[in-house]
Design a protein around this motif. Sequence first.
Motif, short mmCIF file in Angstrom:
data_model
loop_
_atom_site.label_atom_id
_atom_site.label_comp_id
_atom_site.label_asym_id
_atom_site.label_seq_id
_atom_site.Cartn_x
_atom_site.Cartn_y
_atom_site.Cartn_z
N TRP A 1 0.82 -1.31 -0.05
CA TRP A 1 -0.22 -0.13 0.24
C TRP A 1 0.80 1.21 0.05
CZ3 TRP A 1 -4.93 0.36 -1.59
CH2 TRP A 1 -5.52 -0.91 -1.61
N LEU A 2 1.90 1.21 0.57
CA LEU A 2 2.79 2.38 0.75
C LEU A 2 3.33 2.63 -0.72
CD1 LEU A 2 4.60 2.34 4.19
CD2 LEU A 2 2.95 3.77 3.35
N TRP A 3 3.89 1.45 -1.32
CA TRP A 3 4.33 1.53 -2.54
C TRP A 3 3.32 2.07 -3.50
CZ3 TRP A 3 9.41 1.12 -3.94
CH2 TRP A 3 10.22 0.35 -3.04
N LEU A 4 2.26 1.63 -3.63
CA LEU A 4 1.02 1.97 -4.42
C LEU A 4 0.70 3.67 -4.07
CD1 LEU A 4 -1.06 1.33 -6.30
CD2 LEU A 4 -2.67 0.75 -4.24
N VAL A 5 0.54 4.04 -2.84
CA VAL A 5 0.43 5.57 -2.57
C VAL A 5 1.57 6.49 -3.25
CG1 VAL A 5 0.25 7.30 -0.77
CG2 VAL A 5 -1.09 5.15 -0.70
N GLY B 1 1.04 6.73 -6.74
CA GLY B 1 -0.14 7.59 -7.04
C GLY B 1 0.42 9.18 -6.92
N LEU B 2 1.23 9.45 -5.83
CA LEU B 2 1.70 10.60 -5.64
C LEU B 2 2.71 10.92 -6.98
CD1 LEU B 2 2.27 10.60 -1.90
CD2 LEU B 2 0.57 11.82 -3.13
N LEU B 3 3.40 10.22 -7.39
CA LEU B 3 4.27 10.27 -8.45
C LEU B 3 3.53 10.48 -9.76
CD1 LEU B 3 7.58 8.41 -7.74
CD2 LEU B 3 7.48 10.81 -7.98
N GLU B 4 2.30 9.97 -10.07
CA GLU B 4 1.44 10.11 -10.84
C GLU B 4 1.10 11.61 -11.05
OE1 GLU B 4 -2.35 8.42 -13.24
OE2 GLU B 4 -2.26 7.93 -11.00
N ILE B 5 0.78 12.08 -9.85
CA ILE B 5 0.49 13.42 -9.87
C ILE B 5 1.44 14.42 -10.38
CG2 ILE B 5 -0.29 15.43 -8.46
CD1 ILE B 5 -1.31 13.15 -6.56
N ALA C 1 10.80 10.91 -15.78
CA ALA C 1 11.48 10.24 -14.65
C ALA C 1 10.49 10.00 -13.62
CB ALA C 1 12.63 11.21 -14.00
N ALA C 2 9.59 10.95 -13.42
CA ALA C 2 8.43 10.62 -12.34
C ALA C 2 7.60 9.44 -12.80
CB ALA C 2 7.51 11.94 -12.14
N ALA C 3 7.25 9.54 -14.23
CA ALA C 3 6.40 8.36 -14.91
C ALA C 3 6.98 7.18 -14.63
CB ALA C 3 6.05 8.86 -16.18
N VAL C 4 8.33 7.06 -14.88
CA VAL C 4 8.83 5.85 -14.89
C VAL C 4 9.05 5.40 -13.49
CG1 VAL C 4 11.24 4.71 -15.31
CG2 VAL C 4 10.41 6.15 -16.92
N ILE C 5 9.35 6.02 -12.72
CA ILE C 5 9.46 5.54 -10.98
C ILE C 5 8.03 5.41 -10.61
CG2 ILE C 5 9.80 6.49 -8.90
CD1 ILE C 5 12.20 8.03 -10.18
N SER C 6 7.06 6.09 -10.86
CA SER C 6 5.65 5.78 -10.67
C SER C 6 5.25 4.29 -11.28
CB SER C 6 4.55 6.77 -11.23
OG SER C 6 3.18 6.27 -10.79
N PHE C 7 5.70 3.86 -12.41
CA PHE C 7 5.46 2.76 -12.94
C PHE C 7 6.03 1.54 -12.35
CE2 PHE C 7 3.93 5.19 -16.83
CZ PHE C 7 2.63 4.52 -17.06
N LEU D 1 -0.86 -7.00 -4.36
CA LEU D 1 -2.22 -6.34 -4.34
C LEU D 1 -2.88 -6.84 -5.77
CD1 LEU D 1 -1.51 -2.77 -3.55
CD2 LEU D 1 -2.45 -4.55 -1.75
N PRO D 2 -4.43 -7.00 -5.79
CA PRO D 2 -5.00 -7.36 -7.05
C PRO D 2 -4.83 -6.24 -7.83
CG PRO D 2 -6.54 -7.54 -4.97
CD PRO D 2 -5.16 -7.12 -4.62
N VAL D 3 -4.73 -6.57 -9.21
CA VAL D 3 -4.45 -5.53 -10.36
C VAL D 3 -5.33 -4.52 -10.34
CG1 VAL D 3 -5.31 -7.03 -12.22
CG2 VAL D 3 -3.56 -5.13 -12.45
N GLY D 4 -6.68 -5.15 -10.23
CA GLY D 4 -7.85 -4.00 -10.60
C GLY D 4 -7.90 -3.31 -9.29
#
Length: 106
Positions: free
Chosen positions: A4-8, A11-15, A38-44, A54-57
């Motif tokens: 969940w921390l990785w996911l948050v 998401g912040l890097l997506e912003i 760089a932000a996009a790559v790290i976000s992905f 986590l489930p992909v959906g």
Amino acid sequence: MSAWLWLVGAGLLEIGWAIGLKHTDGWTRPLPSALAVAAAVISFLMLAHALKTLPVGTAYAVWVGIGTVGVAAVGIVLLGESASTARLLFLALILVGIAGLKFVES
């Protein structure tokens, strides 16, 4: 670090990369362009790490939701975009959905 921390973080890097795109001026400005990429790559990469458990959906919906609400909030606060009651209501509904997905996956 929990998924969940990785996911948050993702998401912040997506912003960051989404707002960064506005400042690339059609990819003609090198520094903002490099920072957005760089932000996009790290976000992905962070999203991919979260997807190990986590489930992909759920993960994708939360990632996109964080990005959507975050970019809209930055647009309202820093870029002078509309903060109409309807817009804020629908952003709040996205937040409710994100929270709901977190709770059903815990």
